[in-house]
Structures are given as structure tokens and as C-alpha cells.
Design a protein around this motif. Structure first.
Motif, PDB file in Angstrom:
ATOM      1  N   VAL A 175       4.709   7.238 -27.412  1.00  0.00           N
ATOM      2  CA  VAL A 175       4.856   8.177 -28.068  1.00  0.00           C
ATOM      3  C   VAL A 175       3.465   8.166 -28.617  1.00  0.00           C
ATOM      4  CG1 VAL A 175       5.471   9.309 -30.246  1.00  0.00           C
ATOM      5  CG2 VAL A 175       7.209   7.991 -28.675  1.00  0.00           C
ATOM      6  N   LEU A 176       2.688   8.937 -28.498  1.00  0.00           N
ATOM      7  CA  LEU A 176       2.157   9.863 -29.259  1.00  0.00           C
ATOM      8  C   LEU A 176       2.087  11.395 -30.226  1.00  0.00           C
ATOM      9  CD1 LEU A 176      -1.333  10.358 -29.056  1.00  0.00           C
ATOM     10  CD2 LEU A 176      -1.403  11.328 -28.009  1.00  0.00           C
ATOM     11  N   THR A 177       1.775  11.396 -31.793  1.00  0.00           N
ATOM     12  CA  THR A 177       2.044  11.482 -32.878  1.00  0.00           C
ATOM     13  C   THR A 177       0.443  12.664 -32.874  1.00  0.00           C
ATOM     14  OG1 THR A 177       1.133  10.536 -34.305  1.00  0.00           O
ATOM     15  CG2 THR A 177       3.201  10.499 -34.015  1.00  0.00           C
ATOM     16  N   VAL A 178       0.211  13.482 -33.460  1.00  0.00           N
ATOM     17  CA  VAL A 178      -1.193  14.944 -33.377  1.00  0.00           C
ATOM     18  C   VAL A 178      -1.025  15.581 -35.046  1.00  0.00           C
ATOM     19  CG1 VAL A 178      -2.184  16.601 -32.551  1.00  0.00           C
ATOM     20  CG2 VAL A 178      -1.053  15.024 -30.992  1.00  0.00           C
ATOM     21  N   GLU A 179      -1.638  15.616 -36.091  1.00  0.00           N
ATOM     22  CA  GLU A 179      -1.636  16.193 -36.897  1.00  0.00           C
ATOM     23  C   GLU A 179      -3.106  15.642 -37.476  1.00  0.00           C
ATOM     24  OE1 GLU A 179      -0.387  13.558 -40.529  1.00  0.00           O
ATOM     25  OE2 GLU A 179      -0.917  12.044 -38.663  1.00  0.00           O
ATOM     26  N   ASP A 180      -3.339  17.265 -38.334  1.00  0.00           N
ATOM     27  CA  ASP A 180      -4.284  17.837 -39.492  1.00  0.00           C
ATOM     28  C   ASP A 180      -4.753  17.255 -40.740  1.00  0.00           C
ATOM     29  OD1 ASP A 180      -6.688  18.955 -39.438  1.00  0.00           O
ATOM     30  OD2 ASP A 180      -6.397  20.768 -39.457  1.00  0.00           O
ATOM     31  N   HIS A 181      -5.044  16.152 -40.889  1.00  0.00           N
ATOM     32  CA  HIS A 181      -4.236  15.717 -41.919  1.00  0.00           C
ATOM     33  C   HIS A 181      -4.604  14.041 -41.412  1.00  0.00           C
ATOM     34  CE1 HIS A 181      -1.028  13.244 -44.677  1.00  0.00           C
ATOM     35  NE2 HIS A 181      -1.179  14.329 -45.463  1.00  0.00           N
ATOM     36  N   GLN A 182      -4.925  13.283 -42.367  1.00  0.00           N
ATOM     37  CA  GLN A 182      -5.204  11.881 -42.180  1.00  0.00           C
ATOM     38  C   GLN A 182      -3.838  11.124 -41.346  1.00  0.00           C
ATOM     39  OE1 GLN A 182      -7.900  10.474 -43.479  1.00  0.00           O
ATOM     40  NE2 GLN A 182      -8.564  12.023 -44.191  1.00  0.00           N
ATOM     41  N   ILE A 183      -4.423   9.941 -40.606  1.00  0.00           N
ATOM     42  CA  ILE A 183      -2.879   9.552 -40.238  1.00  0.00           C
ATOM     43  C   ILE A 183      -1.935   8.829 -41.139  1.00  0.00           C
ATOM     44  CG2 ILE A 183      -4.538   9.758 -37.725  1.00  0.00           C
ATOM     45  CD1 ILE A 183      -4.387   6.627 -37.989  1.00  0.00           C
TER      46      ILE A 183
END
Length: 627
Positions: free
Chosen positions: A557-565
Motif C-alpha cells: 500500500v502506498l498513500t498519497v496526499e497534499d498534506h503532512q504525512i
């Protein structure tokens, strides 16, 4: 010694130079705030070229006077004065709002020589000035602190808290100057949120009050000198100014609050300001073409989405805030109890469309986010469905306690709809980039948290939020992102969407990162790696079933967000997996860092959030597990 006539002539000439610098910077950047910069020019020029004791060769000189530009969006006037005084090379002015540059979209004390205090979030600067004046009063009694405020930010309650404190502590080493041009982003100050009688208000707060013509250099010098001589109380100067001063088509025009001139407008403005050969300068400054659409969603194939009956509607780039504005108007026609509360930025958040269609149901609160949040809570108890609208950084942080205690705790039916989420207000810089908000919001009990991935998802999820009974936090983008879905696609709060099937690795994305995830999946596919892509538009309640199903299927699983991790999508997915199905995973997002001003696509690349970085990280995750 310079006589008064020559002094005034010199300063007036210098102010014209500063105005030309301002227009040049903003035109080159194709971004910035010319109106308020031009209205403040004469005041800032007088300060930096006559009043302030500063040393360009030693910006941290302990004996220096201090200056805070509370109206931080007007920083081009400050930068121009600093450069012309020699704090940094004048050539650097052409790097305004560029990535890796020192001249951020709003003043940054960490980056720019001569900047003593970071600003940009309105209503804060006077508090900083109070602190400086307190700290210097005994230690450096000859040092004076000046704070330049906008008139619009007087809407903020914190300004008046600072005013009370300054009077209490008898800060006669503090002078506030109000740039009173009577315009803020959404219109005239006396219409957005009236604050007159202004002189009487400051007198009631026990300040010495002066008024001046903010464009009469002799009047400016005399008034500042009088204010400095006051003892045992702070002074405030109400400077009557004209927004856009010096450029005929910008003067007293609200539209020039935050936009750059085009080629013809730049040439005309520079002619009016006495520039030599403005056409030649314009050609030299002409920016290269903006990045192509493919830099965001490089030719995602329709076939790649067809397996899940999804398709790219077209390759247009549209900010999701635009879809929010359209959805509000549609819902307003269907739901007579829906109302909108706005904090002076309706043109930017797109709620001005609702205001035009339903003026009686649109409430302009001015720059007062905390007050507006509790007012929204109160309105919801009368049967209304309030949509609270501002920027993400203000709605989540400035009004956080109000949201927690007065909206979420009693589970009121308030929708907090915020634009400029993540780093998408790219050129504005850190003060306007909300990269912590999703994590903060998901820790508040009972609050639904949503960030749609494109135009059509936004319209559908705004509608779903309006129908949902309870508090919702909706986050939208400022910058344009690709259309991924079609009008026929349906969305359900709390249910992620399988957008692309795969067998080797699962990429779970939210918001504007969804298009980057899809591109990365295509890049992986070119190397024989089958990536599954899931749109986790609802961060809370998160869809545990789809997470566990995809993790069981692919094993990675790889998560991607425009945010602090920390605490965002990556944290939420990791919590589900560690408690139910421990799975090798990686998180992509900001890593314990703030971003900066710069073009959106370049920021994604620099901070490891682009499709290419997703591609590389996915391969590293698979390779590490294989080894």
C-alpha cells in the motif's frame, strides 16, 4: 543637511521608483497584490528612506527600529523598499513568488533580509508589534516599532485585543498606521463590515489618534514625527489612501486587489509611472508559457480507466473551488434553508455566485473567521444549513476551537467548506497553504472530513454533504486540476472509489493527488507493474473495507496526499492496516516541513509529491520487499 523641500522631492521620486518596481515584480510573477501595495507605497517609502533607523549592511542590528507589515499581501512595496535601500540586490525583485526564492508571496522572516516578522494571515501583526514594543521598551528605549495594517483586517477581533494590551502597557514606542483605502477583497470596507467611527474607536481604546493623507509626503513625515513624540500611550495614524494609487485604471478598483496586469496594462501602467521604454521592458519580462496540462495528468489513457467503467471526461484543468461555487447555486435552488457565511473572500472561494443568485441568504462577515464559525453554529440551531466559507488555513486553524466546541461537540448541521487546501495556493506561500488541516479535523469526534479529487466529484460530494445531517469539513483546491470523473459518476460519504484495478500494489490517494496517482500507475504499468488506484475522498469516516480488500489483494500500500504525512491519509490508512492486516506501506506527502511560494507543479516535484515520485517510491517499496 537636506532641506525639507529637497527631502520631500527625493522621497516622492523614490516612491515613483518603488511603484515601478512593484508593477514590474507582479507582472513578471503574474501573481501578487498590486492594489494594496500601491496604496501603501508612499508610507513605506517615507519609513525606509527617512524615518527608520536601519542598517542594510547589518539587518539584525540590535539598535534598529522595527517594522511589521501586518497587511502582508502588500509585501511587494516592502520588498522594493528593501532592495532599493540595499538589503539585497535589486535584480532579486524579479524572483517574487518563485520557488527557491527569498521573496515569498507573503513576508517571511526566515528567508528575506530586513524582514523582522512573518505576516500574511491578517489581523496578527499588531499583536507582534505589541510583543516587540514590550520586549524593547526597557532594553532598547530609543527603538521604535511601526506596524502597518490594512483597513479590512480591522474586522479581526485580535486587532482590538492587541489594541487593549498596548494601551494597558503604555507602549509609547509603538505606532500603528492604518492604510485606509476603504477597499478589501469583496468590496468597500463600509459595505463588507463597517468599522466607523474609526477615530472614536481608537480613542476609546486609549490610543493617541492622528489622521493624515497617505499620499502627501510632507503630511506623512509630520504626522509620523508627532506620533513618535507621544508619551505613555501608543499612537495610531489613520492614513487616508487610494487603492492602486498612481495607476489610473487601478485606482479605487476592488478588482486589483490580487491580480497581475496583462501585457497592455503593464505597458500603460509603466507609462503613467514615468518608466522609460516600457514596451522594451515588457518584452524582456515576458514569462515563458505556463506548464502544459500534461504536466499534471500526462495523457492518462481512457482505456486505463475503462476497466472500472470510469473515464476521463476531458483534459480540462478546473479548480475544485469552481465546482463548489456551482454546486452551491444548484443546491440553493433546491434547499431554501441553505445559507452561506463568507469571510471577505467570496470572489476567491466562488461563493459570490451564490450571493448573486440568493443575496438574502448570503451573509458577509468580513475577515472574522472565529466569530463566523460560532455564528454558523447559532444559525444551525434555527433550522438553517449554514455553509461556512473561507480558506482552509483559516477555517481549520484560526477557528479550530470554535469548530470543535460549538459545532462538532453538539453535532450541529454546519458545513465548513474551505478553499486553498494543501499547497495549491502555491504562489501565496506558507501563510496560505493549509497542510495540517486534514489531520487536525480528523481528530475531532463526529466531524466528517472530505476532499474531492476533481470537478465532478466536488459537485457530487458537496451535494452529499448538504444532505448529510451533521458537521462536515470540505476541502477544495485553489489551483486547477484535471477532470477525472464524469457527470454520471456517483459518490457516497465514507465509501472510497476503485478507480483503476491492479494486482501488484495499491495506491490510495485523496484530493488533488488523485491525478498524480493515476499518472504514476500508468508509469508503473509501462514497466509491467499493475497498480490499483483508489480515491479515498472521505478521510473520515474512512472506508476500512476498501482498504483491507485492496491490501489483501496486492500486498502493498502506498498513500498519497497534499498534506503532512502525519495524521492525514497516510496515518489513517496505517491505523486500519496495523490493527487489522499489517501490510508493507509507504506514505507520500510533506515530511515535517512547510512548503514555500512557487508554481504548483514545481512544488509537487520539489517536495516529492509528483507522479514521478509516486512511481519511484512504489518501485522502492516493491524492491525492498523482494530483497
Amino acid at each position: 543637511m537636506e532641506n525639507r523641500a529637497s527631502l520631500i522631492e527625493r522621497l516622492e521620486s523614490q516612491a515613483q521608483t518603488i511603484r515601478r518596481d512593484i508593477l514590474t515584480m507582479i507582472y513578471k510573477a503574474q501573481s501578487g497584490h498590486p492594489g494594496g501595495s500601491l496604496s501603501a507605497t508612499d508610507i513605506v517609502t517615507a519609513l525606509y528612506f527617512h524615518v527608520l533607523r536601519v542598517d542594510p549592511g547589518n539587518p539584525k542590528w540590535l539598535e534598529r527600529d522595527r517594522f511589521i507589515m501586518s497587511k502582508g499581501h502588500a509585501c511587494p512595496s516592502w520588498y522594493a523598499c528593501l532592495a532599493e535601500r540595499g538589503f539585497f540586490p535589486k535584480e532579486e525583485l524579479l524572483t517574487l513568488r518563485e520557488i527557491n526564492g527569498r521573496l515569498q508571496g507573503h513576508p517571511d522572516m526566515k528567508k528575506t533580509p530586513g524582514i523582522d516578522f512573518t505576516t500574511g494571515s491578517l489581523g496578527q501583526g499588531l499583536s507582534g508589534g505589541v510583543g516587540m514594543a514590550l520586549g524593547l521598551k526597557r532594553k532598547k528605549p530609543s527603538t521604535h516599532v511601526y506596524v502597518l495594517l490594512s483597513d479590512g483586517e480591522l474586522n479581526e477581533g485580535q486587532v482590538w485585543e492587541a489594541a487593549m494590551a498596548a494601551a494597558k502597557f503604555k507602549l509609547d514606542n509603538l505606532t500603528a498606521i492604518i492604510d485606509y483605502n476603504d477597499l478589501q477583497l469583496d468590496g468597500y470596507c463600509h459595505e463588507v463590515m463597517p468599522f466607523e467611527p474609526l477615530r472614536e474607536k481608537w480613542l476609546a481604546f486609549n490610543w493617541q489618534v492622528f489622521e493624515m493623507d497617505g499620499h502627501d509626503m510632507g503630511n506623512i513625515l509630520d504626522t509620523i514625527e508627532k506620533a513618535k513624540r507621544i508619551k505613555d500611550k501608543p499612537s495610531v495614524i489613520i492614513a487616508h489612501t487610494v487603492k492602486g494609487k498612481g495607476v489610473s485604471f487601478m485606482e479605487d478598483k476592488c478588482d486589483w486587489h490580487g491580480k497581475s496586469p496583462n501585457d497592455e496594462q503593464f505597458v500603460q501602467a509603466m507609462k503613467e509611472l514615468g518608466a522609460d521604454n516600457p514596451q522594451t521592458l515588457q518584452k524582456e519580462l515576458r514569462k515563458p508559457s505556463r506548464p502544459s496540462k500534461s504536466s499534471f495528468l500526462s495523457d492518462i489513457s481512457r482505456e486505463s480507466l475503462s476497466a472500472t467503467n470510469k473515464k476521463v471526461a476531458d483534459q480540462n484543468l478546473i479548480p475544485t473551488r469552481d465546482a463548489f461555487g456551482e454546486a452551491l447555486v444548484e443546491l440553493g435552488a433546491e434547499m431554501p434553508n441553505l445559507v452561506v457565511l463568507e469571510a471577505d473572500i467570496s470572489k476567491s472561494t466562488r461563493t459570490n455566485r451564490f450571493a448573486k443568485r440568493f443575496p438574502a441568504r448570503f451573509y458577509q462577515f468580513g475577515i472574522a473567521e472565529a466569530n463566523m464559525m460560532v455564528a454558523a453554529a447559532g444559525m444551525s440551531t434555527t433550522g438553517k444549513i449554514p455553509f461556512y466559507s473561507t480558506y482552509a488555513v483559516f477555517g481549520s486553524m484560526r477557528a479550530c476551537e470554535q469548530l470543535r466546541t460549538f459545532v462538532a461537540y453538539p453535532h450541529l448541521n454546519v458545513k465548513v467548506a474551505v478553499s486553498h487546501g494543501g499547497i495549491t495556493p502555491a504562489n501565496d506561500g506558507v501563510t496560505h497553504q493549509a497542510t495540517e488541516d486534514l489531520g487536525m479535523m480528523r481528530t475531532i469526534p463526529g466531524l466528517v472530513v472530505i476532499m474531492p479529487g476533481d470537478y465532478y466529484a466536488t459537485k457530487a460530494l458537496v451535494r452529499a454533504a448538504a444532505k448529510y445531517k451533521g458537521p462536515v469539513y470540505l476541502r477544495f483546491t485553489r489551483d486547477a486540476i484535471p477532470i477525472i470523473y464524469g457527470s454520471e459518476d456517483s459518490f457516497e460519504i465514507g465509501k472510497g472509489k476503485l478507480l483503476r484495478e491492479g494486482n501488484d500494489i495499491s495506491i490510495i490517494a485523496i484530493g488533488d493527488m488523485l491525478c498524480q496517482a493515476l499518472k504514476a500507475a500508468e508509469l508503473l504499468g509501462e514497466e509491467g507493474i499493475s497498480a490499483e488506484v483508489i480515491d479515498m475522498h472521505t478521510l473520515k469516516p474512512i472506508d476500512q473495507d476498501i482498504i483491507l480488500t485492496t491490501a489483501q489483494k496486492t500486498g502493498y500500500v502506498l498513500t498519497v496526499e497534499d498534506h503532512q504525512i502525519e495524521c492525514g491519509l497516510g496515518g489513517a490508512v496505517a491505523e486500519v492496516l496495523i490493527e487489522n492486516l499489517p501490510t508493507p506501506m509507504r506514505r507520500i506527502g510533506l515530511r515535517n516541513t512547510f512548503a514555500e511560494s512557487g508554481r504548483y507543479d514545481l512544488l509537487l516535484e520539489k517536495y516529492g509529491m509528483s507522479a514521478n515520485h509516486i512511481f519511484i517510491t512504489a518501485k522502492q517499496l516493491l524492491d525492498a520487499s523482494d530483497s
